[in-house]
Enzyme design. Structure first.
Site, mmCIF file in Angstrom:
data_model
loop_
_atom_site.group_PDB
_atom_site.id
_atom_site.type_symbol
_atom_site.label_atom_id
_atom_site.label_comp_id
_atom_site.label_asym_id
_atom_site.label_seq_id
_atom_site.Cartn_x
_atom_site.Cartn_y
_atom_site.Cartn_z
ATOM 1 N N GLY A 1 1.265 4.024 4.940
ATOM 2 C CA GLY A 1 2.085 3.367 3.924
ATOM 3 C C GLY A 1 2.674 2.076 4.468
ATOM 4 N N SER A 2 2.358 0.953 3.865
ATOM 5 C CA SER A 2 2.711 -0.304 4.506
ATOM 6 C C SER A 2 2.422 -1.487 3.587
ATOM 7 C CB SER A 2 1.910 -0.440 5.804
ATOM 8 O OG SER A 2 0.574 -0.017 5.607
ATOM 9 N N ARG A 3 2.306 -2.682 4.180
ATOM 10 C CA ARG A 3 2.113 -3.899 3.406
ATOM 11 C C ARG A 3 1.364 -4.940 4.229
ATOM 12 N NH1 ARG A 3 7.570 -6.948 2.245
ATOM 13 N NH2 ARG A 3 6.840 -9.012 2.806
ATOM 14 N N MET B 1 0.843 -1.195 0.000
ATOM 15 C CA MET B 1 0.000 0.000 0.000
ATOM 16 C C MET B 1 0.877 1.243 0.000
ATOM 17 S SD MET B 1 -2.744 -1.138 2.938
ATOM 18 C CE MET B 1 -1.469 -1.862 3.993
#
Length: 224
Positions: free
Chosen positions: A181-183, A93
């Site tokens: 912001g990440s995964r 993301m």
């Protein structure tokens, strides 16, 4: 158009808006920059209704974003899953994606483990073991286990999980959120093959990652 805002975002939008007002009093061009930032914050915490497939055995994307990796990898030890290696699908993301996370399968939360760590770029493979993360295992009605790991990124500094051990979940139900912001990684049960490709755009709760029961049609949907 009305934007559905997740409750976790209300205080941030309020702070951004308040700072923007101050900026306008100080210097108008600065205020316009603040207004853009406020609109971005509002978009970041958006929580849209999604049309979730209701097919038994479906695995949907837990996050908006792009499939960054599909690999057969060793399962993180904190998941306590029996298989040594499983297929992992990673959805990355960026700061413009919706960051509300949804459970990829229907089932019951078996256990949740939070792990402190670094804040490396979430698109890197080593972020799976080095970064701050929240790991969850969901047991499906037929006894299979699906691992779901929220991973913090470069600018993410808070992982939120809204469920506990023993919580029953429907496919596509909201279970968490990551700022900013990440995964999210999904570990598929052994023998289940992904139906997506690296670079493919995902919509959380809607995009189908895999089918544990094989192809079935038609797919019934429900808005959640």
């Amino acid at each position: 158009m009305k934007v559905r805002l997740h409750p976790e975002g209300r205080k941030f939008v309020a702070i951004f808006a308040a700072v923007t007002l101050v900026f306008f009093f100080v210097w108008q061009p600065l205020g316009w920059i603040g207004l853009i930032a406020t609109v971005w914050c509002l978009a970041f915490f958006r929580d849209p209704i999604r049309t979730v497939p209701q097919e038994a055995g479906i695995v949907v994307s837990p996050a908006d974003g792009v499939v960054s990796m599909i690999e057969r990898v060793a399962v993180p030890p904190e998941l306590h899953m029996e298989a040594r290696e499983l297929t992992r699908i990673s959805v990355f993301m960026d700061v413009f994606d919706c960051h509300v996370n949804r459970t990829p399968v229907a089932g019951t939360v078996k256990h949740i483990v939070y792990t402190e760590g670094k804040f490396l770029n979430a698109s890197l493979d080593k972020a799976s073991l080095d970064n701050e993360r929240n790991s969850m295992v969901v047991t499906t009605p037929d006894g299979r286990e699906v691992g779901v790991v929220q991973i913090a990124g470069l600018v993410a500094r808070r992982i939120l999980c809204f469920v506990d051990n023993g919580t029953p979940l429907a496919t596509g139900e909201r279970f968490g959120l990551i700022r900013f912001g990440s995964r999210v990684d999904v570990y598929l049960p052994d023998g289940v093959e992904p139906l997506v490709a690296v670079g493919q755009k995902m919509v959380s709760g809607e995009s189908v990652l895999a089918r544990m029961n094989g192809p079935q049609t038609p797919i019934v949907t429900a808005k959640v």
